[in-house]
Design an enzyme around this catalytic site. Structure first.
Site, PDB file in Angstrom:
ATOM      1  N   ARG A 181      90.448  49.498  27.839  1.00 13.23           N
ATOM      2  CA  ARG A 181      90.412  49.370  29.295  1.00 13.23           C
ATOM      3  C   ARG A 181      91.504  50.247  29.894  1.00 13.23           C
ATOM      4  O   ARG A 181      92.651  50.216  29.468  1.00 13.23           O
ATOM      5  CB  ARG A 181      90.612  47.917  29.702  1.00 13.23           C
ATOM      6  N   ARG A 213      97.937  42.396  35.033  1.00  9.96           N
ATOM      7  CA  ARG A 213      96.767  43.241  34.793  1.00  9.96           C
ATOM      8  C   ARG A 213      96.637  44.301  35.892  1.00  9.96           C
ATOM      9  O   ARG A 213      97.455  44.380  36.812  1.00  9.96           O
ATOM     10  CB  ARG A 213      95.506  42.377  34.739  1.00  9.96           C
ATOM     11  N   LYS A 221      97.603  36.028  31.313  1.00  8.98           N
ATOM     12  CA  LYS A 221      97.379  37.161  32.194  1.00  8.98           C
ATOM     13  C   LYS A 221      97.681  36.795  33.640  1.00  8.98           C
ATOM     14  O   LYS A 221      97.600  35.632  34.045  1.00  8.98           O
ATOM     15  CB  LYS A 221      95.937  37.640  32.071  1.00  8.98           C
ATOM     16  N   LYS A 223      96.948  38.347  37.625  1.00  6.02           N
ATOM     17  CA  LYS A 223      96.150  39.311  38.378  1.00  6.02           C
ATOM     18  C   LYS A 223      96.612  39.397  39.830  1.00  6.02           C
ATOM     19  O   LYS A 223      96.831  38.372  40.482  1.00  6.02           O
ATOM     20  CB  LYS A 223      94.670  38.925  38.311  1.00  6.02           C
ATOM     21  N   CYS A 239      78.972  40.497  33.708  1.00  6.63           N
ATOM     22  CA  CYS A 239      79.945  41.006  32.741  1.00  6.63           C
ATOM     23  C   CYS A 239      79.204  41.675  31.590  1.00  6.63           C
ATOM     24  O   CYS A 239      77.986  41.625  31.497  1.00  6.63           O
ATOM     25  CB  CYS A 239      80.815  39.865  32.220  1.00  6.63           C
ATOM     26  N   CYS A 258      81.239  41.679  23.311  1.00  6.35           N
ATOM     27  CA  CYS A 258      82.311  40.739  23.609  1.00  6.35           C
ATOM     28  C   CYS A 258      82.322  39.590  22.607  1.00  6.35           C
ATOM     29  O   CYS A 258      81.297  38.912  22.417  1.00  6.35           O
ATOM     30  CB  CYS A 258      82.160  40.187  25.025  1.00  6.35           C
ATOM     31  N   CYS A 292      79.801  33.809  29.180  1.00  6.64           N
ATOM     32  CA  CYS A 292      80.599  32.679  28.709  1.00  6.64           C
ATOM     33  C   CYS A 292      81.284  32.049  29.910  1.00  6.64           C
ATOM     34  O   CYS A 292      81.151  32.542  31.037  1.00  6.64           O
ATOM     35  CB  CYS A 292      81.612  33.139  27.655  1.00  6.64           C
ATOM     36  N   CYS A 307      84.441  36.489  34.057  1.00  2.00           N
ATOM     37  CA  CYS A 307      84.889  37.852  34.379  1.00  2.00           C
ATOM     38  C   CYS A 307      84.161  38.444  35.577  1.00  2.00           C
ATOM     39  O   CYS A 307      84.730  39.279  36.287  1.00  2.00           O
ATOM     40  CB  CYS A 307      84.730  38.747  33.152  1.00  2.00           C
TER      41      CYS A 307
END
Length: 572
Positions: free
Chosen positions: A88, A157, A220, A222, A437, A443, A482, A486
């Protein structure tokens, strides 16, 4: 200016390792994210990275994955999984020059299986990258001054910024702030330059990570910037969101501060849940760095480091209380002013041509689920080679050809028509407002398909909308493979999250511009039940809605679902 060091009950080296979760201990003992990554890259016996180094590589913007489509067959043949990597890029605000676009496309074709993804956080993801291609790809990015630092991992991120072409000066200011904040909060460790660029380690006179310490953030973090009325970055899904308030002179007077947003939840774990951010006050632009440091510092020092499933900032806020967290932030950065009025009306992109107030033109191109195959890359390359402006990746996985002078618009228009790119925008309103996603087959967390499946599901839902006369009604639909969220499904009017192959949880009642969470309506259902449920609810919407009423609002007013007022109550 360096970020402020750990304070209060810092989870840094002073915290005994036996009180930390295994992931925290791994970070603490990693030599500032170096581990043995460099040695693992030299191991040609396996196509994977051995041991726990793959967890450290997330801080370098890299996930180890494998081809899930062939996993069972390879297991039967007693072969290791078909390991490959996702990389990424750190791309604050989604700004991409044409030079960078051409380089990224070149690297995708050489090392990424001739595919590329534009993500829901305004950046690129390479998939199908083999271990021996990691260094060449990262060094290729470095040639155009791009990196993958902190694109993943327990740190800040990629920083988002609204794509608001009507007022380019405001948009440019926010994009610059996103870049400045991103540069300010990324890790300082030299591990990245040593491992990927081959630089020598340089002795530091002080702590290598003055802010992050040895254990970095609990999870994480954001950050995003937005300008009302378009909430395209979904500000309420950010750990730290800055809502720009424009003054009477047309300049940014400051920002409302929103904290504690987050979409992820863990399946069958009711103590985990999505949460929308809470607005806690207003700051002037000169306070941006101190407040960012304070908010991140509070989460660093008080976030849950024993239970990783409860380590996001949203849980710290709910556990401590919003008033307590606000007071802790103000103790470090000074008092916040009362929040100022603002209003959002949408979180969608505006497709096609838009002229900004300076007479410059911008074209937003629909790219379904952000998926760029070789054919699409080749077609966009023809525009990149003549375009004199730049590109913007939107938070909705689309591409803006930005900064087209009036004299150059006819040439770009001709190329859009000649390459067939203009035809991509001729899609239904539902499809234009949908996101997915990546999910299967790459993934490792995916339980079901998303990117590969949503286009065909939308085709079937389009037939339902047509039957009820709702073809032109803007409805947000998002799908993930899932529960991690995302594609931000929990704030969509229709949200689908994968539970098993072909099975999804269906959420209804989210806010049209991302201001409200949806509620679980049907659990673990397949396509037939999804379509049957949507046929019924959309039919009622067509017959019973009030003028101007959005679908998510209707489902609550009509009693189809109860409104979710706080994330922690969404499992009730």
């Amino acid at each position: 200016m360096d970020l402020l060091p750990p304070t209060d009950r810092s989870q840094d080296v002073s915290q005994p390792l036996d009180r930390l979760s295994p992931d925290e201990t791994l970070k603490a003992e990693s030599d500032q994210l170096r581990g043995t990554i460099a040695l693992g890259l030299l191991d040609r016996i396996t196509s994977a990275v051995p041991g726990n180094d793959i967890k450290l590589m997330k801080f370098h913007g890299i996930y180890q994955q494998d081809d899930r489509d062939v996993r069972d067959e390879r297991r039967r043949q007693k072969l290791e999984p078909a390991f490959q990597f996702m990389i990424r890029v750190r791309l604050p605000g989604g700004i991409c020059t044409t030079e960078r676009w051409l380089k990224i496309a070149e690297l995708a074709c050489a090392h990424g299986g001739e595919t590329l993804r534009m993500t829901t956080r305004q950046t690129f993801q390479f998939h199908w990258v083999l271990k021996q291609d990691l260094v060449p790809l990262i060094r290729g990015l470095h040639e155009v001054l791009l990196d993958t630092v902190a694109a993943c991992g327990d740190d800040s991120r990629g920083v988002m910024a609204t794509v608001y072409p009507e007022f380019p000066a405001l948009q440019a200011e926010l994009a610059d702030l996103a870049k400045a904040v991103s540069d300010h909060v990324i890790p300082r460790t030299g591990a990245y330059h040593e491992i990927w660029y081959g630089e020598e380690r340089v002795a530091a006179s002080g702590p290598e990570e003055p802010f992050y310490g040895r254990t970095y953030m609990p999870r994480k973090f954001k950050i995003g910037f937005v300008i009302p009325p378009n909430n395209d970055i979904d500000i309420y899904a950010q750990d730290l969101g800055y809502i720009a308030i424009v003054g009477g002179d047309g300049r940014i007077a400051g920002f409302n501060v929103a904290i504690g947003g987050g979409m992820g939840r863990t399946d069958k774990a009711p103590h985990t849940y999505p949460r929308t951010a809470s607005v806690i006050g207003f700051i002037t632009p000169d306070r941006l760095y101190p407040v960012t440091e304070a908010v991140m510092g509070v989460q660093r020092d008080y976030g849950n480091r024993a239970d990783r499933a409860r380590a996001r900032f949203k849980y710290t806020i709910d556990d401590k209380g919003l008033d307590w967290i606000k007071a802790a932030i103000e103790d470090r950065a000074g008092p916040l002013d009362p929040a100022r009025p603002y209003a959002f009306t949408s979180n969608a992109d505006r497709y096609g041509w838009t002229e900004s107030d300076d007479g410059v033109h911008h074209y937003t191109l629909f790219v379904e689920n952000g998926r760029l195959d070789r054919d699409l890359l080749d077609r966009i390359e023809r525009i990149a080679r003549v375009h004199k402006g730049h590109f913007r990746l939107t938070p909705n996985q689309n591409l803006m050809i930005a900064g087209v002078a009036a004299a150059d618009r006819p040439a770009i228009e001709a190329l859009l028509a000649e390459t067939g790119l203009a035809a991509l925008n001729a899609r239904s309103t539902l499809r234009l407002n949908a996101m997915a996603c990546v999910a299967l087959p790459t993934c490792g967390l995916a339980m079901a398909d998303s990117e590969r499946y949503l286009p065909s599901l939308i085709t079937r839902i389009e037939a339902i909308l047509s039957r009820h006369g709702l073809e032109k009604e803007p409805i947000t639909l998002r799908m993930t493979g899932c529960p991690n969220g995302c594609a931000r499904p929990y704030i969509a009017e229709i949200g689908l999250t994968g539970r098993a192959p072909g099975k999804y949880n269906l959420y209804l009642g989210g806010g049209f511009h991302g201001q409200r969470l949806g509620r679980l309506y049907r659990e673990n259902i397949g396509e037939a039940a999804i379509l049957e449920t949507l046929d019924e609810t959309l039919g009622r919407y067509a017959a019973e809605r009030q003028p101007g009423e959005h679908f998510g609002d209707f489902t609550i007013r009509a009693g189809i679902v109860r409104e979710v007022t706080e994330g922690r109550f969404s499992n009730d």
